[in-house]
Design a protein around this motif. Sequence first.
Motif, PDB file in Angstrom:
ATOM      1  N   LEU A  63      48.171  38.252  30.990  1.00 49.52           N
ATOM      2  CA  LEU A  63      48.796  38.705  32.231  1.00 49.52           C
ATOM      3  C   LEU A  63      48.990  37.557  33.216  1.00 49.52           C
ATOM      4  O   LEU A  63      49.976  37.526  33.962  1.00 49.52           O
ATOM      5  N   GLY A  64      48.039  36.620  33.214  1.00 46.37           N
ATOM      6  CA  GLY A  64      48.214  35.436  34.050  1.00 46.37           C
ATOM      7  C   GLY A  64      49.436  34.654  33.636  1.00 46.37           C
ATOM      8  O   GLY A  64      50.219  34.188  34.482  1.00 46.37           O
ATOM      9  N   GLN A  65      49.631  34.523  32.317  1.00 45.08           N
ATOM     10  CA  GLN A  65      50.818  33.849  31.795  1.00 45.08           C
ATOM     11  C   GLN A  65      52.087  34.565  32.250  1.00 45.08           C
ATOM     12  O   GLN A  65      53.065  33.924  32.676  1.00 45.08           O
ATOM     13  N   ALA A  66      52.084  35.895  32.175  1.00 42.57           N
ATOM     14  CA  ALA A  66      53.260  36.668  32.580  1.00 42.57           C
ATOM     15  C   ALA A  66      53.583  36.453  34.056  1.00 42.57           C
ATOM     16  O   ALA A  66      54.753  36.319  34.441  1.00 42.57           O
TER      17      ALA A  66
ATOM     18  N   MET B 159      38.775  38.444  33.669  1.00 42.29           N
ATOM     19  CA  MET B 159      40.229  38.310  33.762  1.00 42.29           C
ATOM     20  C   MET B 159      40.614  37.127  34.635  1.00 42.29           C
ATOM     21  O   MET B 159      41.628  36.448  34.370  1.00 42.29           O
ATOM     22  N   ALA B 160      39.828  36.840  35.678  1.00 43.24           N
ATOM     23  CA  ALA B 160      40.132  35.698  36.541  1.00 43.24           C
ATOM     24  C   ALA B 160      40.001  34.387  35.771  1.00 43.24           C
ATOM     25  O   ALA B 160      40.828  33.475  35.934  1.00 43.24           O
ATOM     26  N   VAL B 161      38.971  34.279  34.932  1.00 43.66           N
ATOM     27  CA  VAL B 161      38.813  33.079  34.107  1.00 43.66           C
ATOM     28  C   VAL B 161      39.987  32.962  33.134  1.00 43.66           C
ATOM     29  O   VAL B 161      40.494  31.861  32.872  1.00 43.66           O
ATOM     30  N   GLY B 162      40.445  34.095  32.592  1.00 44.25           N
ATOM     31  CA  GLY B 162      41.618  34.076  31.726  1.00 44.25           C
ATOM     32  C   GLY B 162      42.863  33.601  32.464  1.00 44.25           C
ATOM     33  O   GLY B 162      43.653  32.804  31.928  1.00 44.25           O
ATOM     34  N   ALA B 163      43.045  34.075  33.706  1.00 45.15           N
ATOM     35  CA  ALA B 163      44.192  33.640  34.502  1.00 45.15           C
ATOM     36  C   ALA B 163      44.094  32.155  34.814  1.00 45.15           C
ATOM     37  O   ALA B 163      45.118  31.438  34.828  1.00 45.15           O
ATOM     38  N   LEU B 164      42.878  31.675  35.048  1.00 41.73           N
ATOM     39  CA  LEU B 164      42.658  30.247  35.290  1.00 41.73           C
ATOM     40  C   LEU B 164      43.048  29.429  34.054  1.00 41.73           C
ATOM     41  O   LEU B 164      43.695  28.376  34.156  1.00 41.73           O
ATOM     42  N   PHE B 165      42.688  29.908  32.884  1.00 40.20           N
ATOM     43  CA  PHE B 165      43.062  29.250  31.631  1.00 40.20           C
ATOM     44  C   PHE B 165      44.582  29.185  31.493  1.00 40.20           C
ATOM     45  O   PHE B 165      45.154  28.149  31.098  1.00 40.20           O
ATOM     46  N   ALA B 166      45.259  30.301  31.829  1.00 36.75           N
ATOM     47  CA  ALA B 166      46.722  30.329  31.749  1.00 36.75           C
ATOM     48  C   ALA B 166      47.339  29.307  32.694  1.00 36.75           C
ATOM     49  O   ALA B 166      48.337  28.643  32.350  1.00 36.75           O
ATOM     50  N   ALA B 167      46.765  29.147  33.887  1.00 32.19           N
ATOM     51  CA  ALA B 167      47.275  28.164  34.844  1.00 32.19           C
ATOM     52  C   ALA B 167      47.097  26.748  34.318  1.00 32.19           C
ATOM     53  O   ALA B 167      48.008  25.903  34.414  1.00 32.19           O
TER      54      ALA B 167
ATOM     55  N   LEU C  79      49.337  23.649  35.826  1.00 30.16           N
ATOM     56  CA  LEU C  79      49.277  23.892  37.262  1.00 30.16           C
ATOM     57  C   LEU C  79      47.902  23.466  37.777  1.00 30.16           C
ATOM     58  O   LEU C  79      46.883  23.575  37.072  1.00 30.16           O
ATOM     59  N   VAL C  80      47.868  23.007  38.993  1.00 31.08           N
ATOM     60  CA  VAL C  80      46.608  22.597  39.608  1.00 31.08           C
ATOM     61  C   VAL C  80      46.088  23.751  40.462  1.00 31.08           C
ATOM     62  O   VAL C  80      46.793  24.260  41.336  1.00 31.08           O
ATOM     63  N   VAL C  81      44.875  24.164  40.175  1.00 29.40           N
ATOM     64  CA  VAL C  81      44.207  25.223  40.947  1.00 29.40           C
ATOM     65  C   VAL C  81      43.203  24.545  41.887  1.00 29.40           C
ATOM     66  O   VAL C  81      42.377  23.753  41.448  1.00 29.40           O
ATOM     67  N   PRO C  82      43.285  24.768  43.199  1.00 28.43           N
ATOM     68  CA  PRO C  82      44.089  25.792  43.892  1.00 28.43           C
ATOM     69  C   PRO C  82      45.363  25.251  44.555  1.00 28.43           C
ATOM     70  O   PRO C  82      45.985  25.973  45.324  1.00 28.43           O
TER      71      PRO C  82
END
Length: 365
Positions: A257-260, A278-286, A291-294
């Motif tokens: 979903l992060g990828q989407a 799910m947040a860690v998964g979204a971080l992986f997708a970034a 992409l640089v978080v944050p």
Amino acid sequence: MSEEHDLSIAGEARALEPGRTARPTIDDVAALAGVGRASVSRALNDQANVSARMRERVMHAVQILDYRVNPQARSLASRSGKALTLINCAALDAEPNSYYFAALELGGLRAAAIAGFELSTLNIDVDDPRRSERVIELFESGRSAGVILAPPLSDDAALAALLVERKCPVVCISPSDAVRAMLPGAGFDEAAAGEEVGKLVLAHGHRRFGYLLGIEGHLSAEKRFAGFLDALAQAGLGADTVTPLRGDFSFRSGVELGQALLDGARHPTAIVCANDDMAVGALFAAHRKHLVVPDDISIVGFDDAPISGHIWPPLTTVHQPIRRIAASAVEQLVEMLLRGQAPRPRFEQIAYHLVERESLAAARG
């Protein structure tokens, strides 16, 4: 002719059966009283979920048959009277929430050990059409003196009504409002926590959001999203500023979903997630999109799982007091059993707090 007279005649008939020399058994008592074996066991062990009429029938049958409790059986019954069960309900073939259930179990085990009780866990398939019956069977079989229900079972008002009717000792983790009106429970203010997250990302200048929802029907997680939307509404922002996607609390769904969300030409500046997995998964997708978080995208979780403080960058999240919630549920259940009380509405609200880390920063522009 009275019911007691009927029992007396039946008892005399059983005692005069040809060749009958063995001592009467618990099954004899059950047959004479016209109840199940488990009901006799609960009546003899003075458990709370036995009606006065049933207890009277059992004790009258015991007197007629001159039934004596086997000492070894009494010992076993005593141990079962100390047995508690924590019930989790999820799709058995789905990835587990790596922290939530483990934290529930750890908090419950510690509280049970302190009280001198034993706690075991039972996993029920969320799609099992007999899931309510399986909970009831734990009491009917005498295998558990009391039960702790985790979501989504703790959201099930129909199951709660059955348990109340049978006076089953039950405490719920994060129950729905309907269940909270019937059964005791423990949790925290999910909506207030969601609202606080919303105000935090707004304070950092974010106005375009992605939101990764949990499993549909998981009411406590839905309250977090409702609180988040309330914060946006208070700032004059509508639901059109949020792109919500439905996940299942797993790392994999966070990645997908992060990828989407990030594949869009105008992706959100902040992604808020219903849990840390799910947040860690979204971080992986970034990271996978370089992409640089944050700096390029902020990500916020929920739970404060141990992993949230050890990844890079560490997650801003909400500390959900899972262990303390489980401990409170066990403490309430033990008190109910020791006092021989039927379940009654009571809710212990545990404090939560925000944990601000490096995954959240000011929105660019």
